[in-house]
Design an enzyme around this catalytic site. Structure first.
Site, PDB file in Angstrom:
ATOM      1  CE1 TYR A   1     -20.206  23.850  -6.553  1.00 27.37           C
ATOM      2  CE2 TYR A   1     -21.708  24.692  -4.906  1.00 27.37           C
ATOM      3  CZ  TYR A   1     -21.424  24.400  -6.220  1.00 27.37           C
ATOM      4  OH  TYR A   1     -22.354  24.650  -7.210  1.00 27.37           O
TER       5      TYR A   1
ATOM      6  CE  LYS B   1      -6.906   1.527   2.283  1.00 28.25           C
ATOM      7  NZ  LYS B   1      -5.822   1.270   3.274  1.00 28.25           N
TER       8      LYS B   1
ATOM      9  CB  VAL C   1      -8.707   5.656   6.950  1.00 30.67           C
ATOM     10  CG1 VAL C   1      -8.426   4.835   5.698  1.00 30.67           C
ATOM     11  CG2 VAL C   1      -9.164   4.766   8.085  1.00 30.67           C
ATOM     12  CD  GLU C   2      -8.138   5.169  12.199  1.00 31.98           C
ATOM     13  OE1 GLU C   2      -7.419   4.987  11.182  1.00 31.98           O
ATOM     14  OE2 GLU C   2      -8.659   4.238  12.832  1.00 31.98           O
TER      15      GLU C   2
ATOM     16  CD  GLU D   1      -2.913  -0.926   2.385  1.00 32.94           C
ATOM     17  OE1 GLU D   1      -2.538  -1.267   3.522  1.00 32.94           O
ATOM     18  OE2 GLU D   1      -4.047  -0.450   2.166  1.00 32.94           O
TER      19      GLU D   1
END
Ligand SMILES: Nc1nc2c(c(=O)[nH]1)N=C([C@H](O)[C@@H](O)CO)CN2
Length: 119
Positions: free
Chosen positions: A53, A98, A72-73, A21
Site C-alpha cells: 500500500y 473535493k 472529478v469524474e 481552478e
C-alpha cells in the site's frame, strides 16, 4: 472478500471547470478499497506476496499531484484505472472528495467501483 484500504489520502492538484481552478491547486481527499487475498502474505510474511500500500500511495500522490483534469469524474476514473492496471488489483472502490467546493456543503465528490474486466 479481503480488502486493503487506504483512507483520507490528501493530494493537491489542478481540478475544476472555472478559470481560477486551472491555475490554483486544490486539495482532494481520496479513499481506496482494493480487493486482495491476504492469506498468502499472512502465511509467508513477505511483502512480495501482497499489494504494497505504500507503493500505491506513492503512485497516487504522484499521478494525482501532476493531474490537471476538469471534472472529478475524470480524475476518479483515472485513479481507479491506475490501481487496477498497474497493481493487478481485481476490484477497487475509489471515493474522491473535493471538500469545500460547494458553499454550504462540507463534502462533494464521486464514488466508483471498477474491476479488471472494465479495462
Ligand atoms: N459533476 C460535477 N459537477 C461539477 C464539477 C465536477 O467536477 N463534476 N466541478 C465544478 C467546479 O469545478 C466546482 O468544483 C468548483 O466550483 C462544478 N460542478
Amino acid at each position: 472478500m479481503d480488502k486493503i484500504f487506504l483512507s483520507a489520502l490528501s493530494v493537491e492538484c489542478i481540478v475544476g471547470i472555472w478559470e481560477w481552478e486551472r491555475r490554483v491547486k486544490q486539495t482532494v481527499i481520496i479513499d481506496i478499497e482494493m480487493q486482495a487475498d491476504i492469506r498468502k502474505a499472512a502465511a509467508t510474511d513477505r511483502i512480495e506476496d501482497t499489494i504494497d500500500y505504500k507503493k500505491v500511495s506513492k503512485r497516487l500522490l504522484s499521478f494525482v499531484g501532476e493531474s490537471q483534469f476538469h471534472l472529478v469524474e475524470t480524475l476518479t476514473e483515472e485513479i481507479a484505472k491506475v490501481i487496477v492496471t498497474e497493481f493487478g488489483v481485481q476490484w477497487v472502490k475509489v471515493r474522491l472528495n473535493k471538500q469545500g467546493a460547494i458553499r454550504g456543503a462540507r463534502d462533494v465528490g464521486i464514488q466508483i467501483e471498477r474491476s479488471a474486466a472494465d479495462y
